[in-house]
Design a protein around this motif. Structure first.
Motif, PDB file in Angstrom:
ATOM      1  N   LEU A  59       0.837  -1.196   0.000  1.00 30.94           N
ATOM      2  CA  LEU A  59       0.000   0.000   0.000  1.00 30.94           C
ATOM      3  C   LEU A  59       0.875   1.249   0.000  1.00 30.94           C
ATOM      4  CD1 LEU A  59      -2.802  -0.794   2.628  1.00 30.94           C
ATOM      5  CD2 LEU A  59      -2.894  -1.092   0.144  1.00 30.94           C
ATOM      6  N   ARG A  60       0.462   2.243  -0.786  1.00 27.74           N
ATOM      7  CA  ARG A  60       1.087   3.562  -0.746  1.00 27.74           C
ATOM      8  C   ARG A  60       0.087   4.516  -0.108  1.00 27.74           C
ATOM      9  NH1 ARG A  60       1.515   4.713  -5.972  1.00 27.74           N
ATOM     10  NH2 ARG A  60       3.642   3.933  -6.232  1.00 27.74           N
ATOM     11  N   VAL A  61       0.546   5.286   0.883  1.00 26.48           N
ATOM     12  CA  VAL A  61      -0.359   6.168   1.623  1.00 26.48           C
ATOM     13  C   VAL A  61       0.136   7.607   1.531  1.00 26.48           C
ATOM     14  CG1 VAL A  61      -1.426   6.669   3.842  1.00 26.48           C
ATOM     15  CG2 VAL A  61      -0.923   4.295   3.224  1.00 26.48           C
ATOM     16  N   LEU A  62      -0.758   8.512   1.111  1.00 27.59           N
ATOM     17  CA  LEU A  62      -0.480   9.949   1.076  1.00 27.59           C
ATOM     18  C   LEU A  62      -1.380  10.630   2.087  1.00 27.59           C
ATOM     19  CD1 LEU A  62       0.737  12.542  -0.229  1.00 27.59           C
ATOM     20  CD2 LEU A  62      -1.175  12.444  -1.875  1.00 27.59           C
ATOM     21  N   THR A  63      -0.776  11.431   2.973  1.00 29.68           N
ATOM     22  CA  THR A  63      -1.541  12.146   3.987  1.00 29.68           C
ATOM     23  C   THR A  63      -1.381  13.646   3.783  1.00 29.68           C
ATOM     24  OG1 THR A  63      -1.097  10.345   5.537  1.00 29.68           O
ATOM     25  CG2 THR A  63      -1.970  12.387   6.457  1.00 29.68           C
ATOM     26  N   ARG A  64      -2.506  14.353   3.757  1.00 27.40           N
ATOM     27  CA  ARG A  64      -2.475  15.809   3.586  1.00 27.40           C
ATOM     28  C   ARG A  64      -3.322  16.476   4.665  1.00 27.40           C
ATOM     29  NH1 ARG A  64      -4.361  15.455  -2.566  1.00 27.40           N
ATOM     30  NH2 ARG A  64      -5.127  13.477  -1.713  1.00 27.40           N
ATOM     31  N   GLY A  65      -2.906  17.666   5.066  1.00 27.45           N
ATOM     32  CA  GLY A  65      -3.675  18.415   6.032  1.00 27.45           C
ATOM     33  C   GLY A  65      -4.915  19.024   5.404  1.00 27.45           C
ATOM     34  N   ILE A  66      -6.022  19.047   6.146  1.00 24.98           N
ATOM     35  CA  ILE A  66      -7.268  19.659   5.670  1.00 24.98           C
ATOM     36  C   ILE A  66      -7.381  21.042   6.296  1.00 24.98           C
ATOM     37  CG2 ILE A  66      -9.771  19.470   5.541  1.00 24.98           C
ATOM     38  CD1 ILE A  66      -9.438  16.445   5.972  1.00 24.98           C
ATOM     39  N   ASP A  67      -7.322  22.069   5.462  1.00 26.22           N
ATOM     40  CA  ASP A  67      -7.404  23.442   5.959  1.00 26.22           C
ATOM     41  C   ASP A  67      -8.760  24.050   5.588  1.00 26.22           C
ATOM     42  OD1 ASP A  67      -4.883  23.267   6.961  1.00 26.22           O
ATOM     43  OD2 ASP A  67      -3.923  24.407   5.352  1.00 26.22           O
ATOM     44  N   PRO A  68      -9.339  24.831   6.493  1.00 26.43           N
ATOM     45  CA  PRO A  68     -10.614  25.492   6.188  1.00 26.43           C
ATOM     46  C   PRO A  68     -10.398  26.755   5.365  1.00 26.43           C
ATOM     47  CG  PRO A  68      -9.950  26.014   8.420  1.00 26.43           C
ATOM     48  CD  PRO A  68      -8.913  25.055   7.882  1.00 26.43           C
ATOM     49  N   VAL A  69     -11.434  27.148   4.638  1.00 21.21           N
ATOM     50  CA  VAL A  69     -11.409  28.394   3.865  1.00 21.21           C
ATOM     51  C   VAL A  69     -12.646  29.203   4.231  1.00 21.21           C
ATOM     52  CG1 VAL A  69     -10.122  27.385   1.952  1.00 21.21           C
ATOM     53  CG2 VAL A  69     -12.620  27.336   1.910  1.00 21.21           C
ATOM     54  N   PRO A  70     -12.571  30.519   4.075  1.00 20.77           N
ATOM     55  CA  PRO A  70     -13.741  31.352   4.405  1.00 20.77           C
ATOM     56  C   PRO A  70     -14.798  31.292   3.313  1.00 20.77           C
ATOM     57  CG  PRO A  70     -11.945  32.725   3.607  1.00 20.77           C
ATOM     58  CD  PRO A  70     -11.402  31.329   3.691  1.00 20.77           C
ATOM     59  N   VAL A  71     -16.009  30.971   3.682  1.00 18.86           N
ATOM     60  CA  VAL A  71     -17.138  31.025   2.750  1.00 18.86           C
ATOM     61  C   VAL A  71     -18.001  32.216   3.149  1.00 18.86           C
ATOM     62  CG1 VAL A  71     -19.250  29.907   1.996  1.00 18.86           C
ATOM     63  CG2 VAL A  71     -17.144  28.581   2.209  1.00 18.86           C
ATOM     64  N   VAL A  72     -18.034  33.200   2.270  1.00 18.10           N
ATOM     65  CA  VAL A  72     -18.807  34.414   2.525  1.00 18.10           C
ATOM     66  C   VAL A  72     -20.135  34.366   1.777  1.00 18.10           C
ATOM     67  CG1 VAL A  72     -18.813  36.935   2.349  1.00 18.10           C
ATOM     68  CG2 VAL A  72     -16.690  35.720   2.896  1.00 18.10           C
ATOM     69  N   PHE A  73     -20.085  33.830   0.548  1.00 23.68           N
ATOM     70  CA  PHE A  73     -21.297  33.756  -0.265  1.00 23.68           C
ATOM     71  C   PHE A  73     -21.474  32.329  -0.765  1.00 23.68           C
ATOM     72  CE2 PHE A  73     -23.042  34.113  -4.722  1.00 23.68           C
ATOM     73  CZ  PHE A  73     -24.355  34.256  -4.330  1.00 23.68           C
ATOM     74  N   GLY A  74     -22.542  31.684  -0.324  1.00 23.27           N
ATOM     75  CA  GLY A  74     -22.816  30.336  -0.789  1.00 23.27           C
ATOM     76  C   GLY A  74     -24.300  30.068  -0.882  1.00 23.27           C
ATOM     77  N   TYR A  75     -25.100  31.117  -0.838  1.00 23.84           N
ATOM     78  CA  TYR A  75     -26.547  30.916  -0.842  1.00 23.84           C
ATOM     79  C   TYR A  75     -27.211  32.158  -1.429  1.00 23.84           C
ATOM     80  CZ  TYR A  75     -31.222  29.687   0.857  1.00 23.84           C
ATOM     81  OH  TYR A  75     -32.544  29.369   0.936  1.00 23.84           O
ATOM     82  N   ARG A  76     -28.208  31.940  -2.288  1.00 28.24           N
ATOM     83  CA  ARG A  76     -28.946  33.048  -2.894  1.00 28.24           C
ATOM     84  C   ARG A  76     -30.347  33.118  -2.306  1.00 28.24           C
ATOM     85  NH1 ARG A  76     -26.505  34.489  -8.065  1.00 28.24           N
ATOM     86  NH2 ARG A  76     -24.804  33.049  -8.543  1.00 28.24           N
ATOM     87  N   PRO A  77     -30.929  34.311  -2.253  1.00 31.69           N
ATOM     88  CA  PRO A  77     -32.278  34.445  -1.666  1.00 31.69           C
ATOM     89  C   PRO A  77     -33.331  33.606  -2.368  1.00 31.69           C
ATOM     90  CG  PRO A  77     -31.237  36.589  -1.872  1.00 31.69           C
ATOM     91  CD  PRO A  77     -30.342  35.622  -2.581  1.00 31.69           C
ATOM     92  N   ASP A  78     -33.152  33.319  -3.666  1.00 32.50           N
ATOM     93  CA  ASP A  78     -34.155  32.532  -4.381  1.00 32.50           C
ATOM     94  C   ASP A  78     -33.887  31.041  -4.321  1.00 32.50           C
ATOM     95  OD1 ASP A  78     -31.904  32.648  -6.000  1.00 32.50           O
ATOM     96  OD2 ASP A  78     -33.045  32.683  -7.864  1.00 32.50           O
ATOM     97  N   ASP A  79     -32.868  30.623  -3.600  1.00 27.97           N
ATOM     98  CA  ASP A  79     -32.620  29.195  -3.444  1.00 27.97           C
ATOM     99  C   ASP A  79     -33.717  28.574  -2.594  1.00 27.97           C
ATOM    100  OD1 ASP A  79     -30.333  29.091  -4.921  1.00 27.97           O
ATOM    101  OD2 ASP A  79     -28.983  29.343  -3.230  1.00 27.97           O
ATOM    102  N   SER A  80     -34.122  27.371  -2.974  1.00 28.23           N
ATOM    103  CA  SER A  80     -35.135  26.676  -2.195  1.00 28.23           C
ATOM    104  C   SER A  80     -34.494  25.977  -1.006  1.00 28.23           C
ATOM    105  CB  SER A  80     -35.865  25.671  -3.076  1.00 28.23           C
ATOM    106  OG  SER A  80     -34.937  24.806  -3.702  1.00 28.23           O
ATOM    107  N   ASP A  81     -35.324  25.488  -0.105  1.00 27.64           N
ATOM    108  CA  ASP A  81     -34.811  24.875   1.111  1.00 27.64           C
ATOM    109  C   ASP A  81     -34.131  23.542   0.855  1.00 27.64           C
ATOM    110  OD1 ASP A  81     -35.665  26.956   2.669  1.00 27.64           O
ATOM    111  OD2 ASP A  81     -37.591  26.045   3.170  1.00 27.64           O
ATOM    112  N   ASP A  82     -34.268  23.017  -0.361  1.00 29.70           N
ATOM    113  CA  ASP A  82     -33.630  21.744  -0.647  1.00 29.70           C
ATOM    114  C   ASP A  82     -32.173  21.907  -1.095  1.00 29.70           C
ATOM    115  OD1 ASP A  82     -33.694  22.654  -3.257  1.00 29.70           O
ATOM    116  OD2 ASP A  82     -35.292  21.318  -3.896  1.00 29.70           O
ATOM    117  N   TYR A  83     -31.606  23.071  -0.841  1.00 27.57           N
ATOM    118  CA  TYR A  83     -30.217  23.314  -1.227  1.00 27.57           C
ATOM    119  C   TYR A  83     -29.271  22.333  -0.540  1.00 27.57           C
ATOM    120  CZ  TYR A  83     -26.092  26.139  -2.384  1.00 27.57           C
ATOM    121  OH  TYR A  83     -24.892  26.586  -2.863  1.00 27.57           O
TER     122      TYR A  83
END
Length: 545
Positions: A59-83
């Motif tokens: 087995l070959r194993v690669l490990t990477r760090g998971i870094d968070p990013v800022p999400v400022v805009f990810g939803y529109r007013p006309d999006d339905s609740d099933d987003y």
């Protein structure tokens, strides 16, 4: 207190919450890449920790760090609740960057979860159960934690994909971010790291800038020149030099790209104007075509009449003409039908063997014979599916309702990964996405820093415009990019099962699971994992029968 937990690759984990999908075993085919996560919680601030990975031989194993990013805009007013976004409609930090990891330099922040993305490949495995063991030590080599993930290796390989997949590379963004002269030796060294990455994640068709792409450009403005053709014009005659294009194609083929699509012949969203095309005339280079020339003008049609036979002849001599596709305009609307039709018919009259493909969601363009391969938005496929037509699909920032698959940063990973099953179910031949590395705002007004801006300053849903991050003289992945590749592996697993049974057998299996079209499927990551395990188990069973 310290906790070390393994979790599903379909879990999007917030540093304040921790994993919601703990998982410690799975199965993989012998040539698959298998992903899972390791998350560590600490109530103390501990730095200079060390991760030690022990894996079974083969087995070959690669490990990477998971870094968070800022999400400022990810939803529109006309999006339905099933987003079905991950965490209500909140702004915040979402996991996305997969950072190269020095396993001797792990820092645990107090009262937070720290994550690692683990990718396992089989280099010399036999059918058996293998394991990956993860140890956490402090700087004095005291063991702080331990976890283990077990993998069953299925004695079968995923078949090569028959799906054509293109994700548009934005060559100007690479030149700008890495500060390299376009198509210089140093530029190609960086570009090739992007292309290798794309190929390793399923890409097999490459967007090719014979001239500067007429994409995402504000009317009257222009993107940095990206043109592989050298063109001269004298006394009504154009001469085309293909040397740069030849090097570009040879280079891409060495990396493994098989198909090529060429920059659009007209501007986006209407086909009304010409792309920017630089021509040398009387020894001086100038912009002969652009926003100042209409795409159906006599001058431009004459240019195409001379370019297309020469380009097609070159591609035929190269032996790749049958694997090339040509774009006219991206997503023309109903009002643009006449202009698009004029261009389409002119192109076909000049070079009848040309195969065109475009993002076309209006069925009239295809039923009228104006495009050979329609690339249809996921939420507009109904008439194409109902008529059993040959079509591709795409998604972008507008595919956000009714559960259709997409790849936004704050969208559940299962909604991204479900696409592989859906492409098989709906017999789709190819998939296109516009944003492999678009590090700009809407209409290319300014370049952005993708590490801090992932929504084009409020135009695109976060993550729509890129799935990789520039890094030193190369590129690193997002969590989403790995999930997309898992989607292609799911598709190939269904193909493996089909070889052992039949397409009807696999289709019935998908339908029994409640899948239909692109909107109806079980919206549950646990179901997804279990269903893929079921597919693997069936492959194993049929192989041993």
């Amino acid at each position: 207190m310290i906790k070390v937990i393994t979790a599903s690759s379909l879990d999007k984990v917030f540093i304040t919450d921790g994993p919601s999908l703990p998982e410690n075993r799975g199965s993989m085919l012998k040539n698959e890449k298998y992903n899972f996560q390791v998350w560590i919680y600490s109530s103390r601030h501990i730095f200079d920790c060390k991760l030690k990975i022990e894996a079974s031989e083969g087995l070959r194993v690669l490990t990477r760090g998971i870094d968070p990013v800022p999400v400022v805009f990810g939803y529109r007013p006309d999006d339905s609740d099933d987003y079905v976004i991950c965490k209500n409609h909140e702004q915040g930090l979402y996991p996305d960057i997969l950072r190269p990891l020095n396993p001797m330099d792990v820092t645990l922040r107090p009262y937070q979860w720290t994550g690692y993305w683990v990718t396992v490949e089989c280099t010399d495995c036999k059918a058996s159960e293998e394991s990956v063991k993860i140890y956490l030590f402090d700087k004095d080599d005291n063991q702080l934690g331990f976890c283990e993930y077990k993998l069953e290796i299925i004695d079968c390989e995923l078949p090569s994909s028959d799906l054509i997949y293109t994700n548009w590379v934005h060559y100007d963004c690479i030149a700008h971010y890495h500060k390299k002269e376009l198509f210089s030796k140093e530029y190609y060294e960086v570009l090739n790291r992007y292309l290798i990455n794309l190929k390793e994640h399923g890409g097999n068709m490459l967007y090719t800038p014979i001239f500067t792409p007429a994409l995402d450009t504000e009317i009257g403005s222009e993107r940095d020149t990206v043109q592989l053709l050298d063109i001269e014009y004298n006394n009504g005659i154009y001469n085309f030099n293909f040397d740069k294009l030849d090097y570009f194609i040879d280079n891409a083929q060495k990396i493994g790209f098989e198909y090529f699509e060429f920059a659009h012949f007209a501007t986006q969203w209407g086909a009304e104007y010409c792309p920017k095309i630089i021509v040398r005339q009387d020894g001086v280079e100038h912009k002969m075509f652009g926003w100042h020339t209409r795409s159906d003008s006599k001058e431009y049609l004459d240019f195409l009449s001379q370019l297309l036979p020469a380009l097609c002849s070159y591609l035929e001599q190269k032996g790749i003409f049958d694997k090339c596709r040509f774009h006219i305009s991206d997503e023309p609307y109903k009002d643009h039908l006449a202009t698009y039709e004029k261009l389409s018919k002119h192109i076909k009259s000049v070079s009848p063997k040309i195969k065109t493909m475009d993002a076309i969601s209006l069925y009239d363009y295809y039923s009228g014979g104006l495009v050979d391969t329609p690339v249809v938005a996921l939420d507009k496929t109904a008439p194409f599916r109902e008529n059993h037509e040959n079509y591709w699909v795409y998604n972008c920032c507008t595919q956000r309702k009714n559960y259709v698959s997409n790849r936004f940063i704050n969208m559940p990973s299962q909604r991204t990964r479900i696409l592989g099953f859906q492409l098989y179910l709906n017999n789709v031949k190819g998939y296109l996405h516009w944003g492999y590395n678009f590090y700009k705002t809407y209409l290319s007004r300014v370049y952005i820093n993708p590490y801090s801006v992932n929504d084009g300053y409020g135009i695109f849903e976060a993550g729509d415009s890129f799935v990789v991050y520039p890094y030193e003289d190369g590129v690193i992945n997002s969590l989403r990019h790995e999930v997309i590749y898992d989607s292609w592996q799911d598709y190939r697993a269904l193909k493996a099962l089909e070889k052992l049974t039949s397409r009807d057998f696999v289709l019935n299996l998908l339908k029994e699971q409640g899948m239909d079209a692109f909107e109806i499927y079980p919206k549950d990551p646990v179901w997804h994992k279990n269903f893929r395990e079921k597919i693997n188990a069936m492959i194993k069973s049929f192989l041993s029968a």
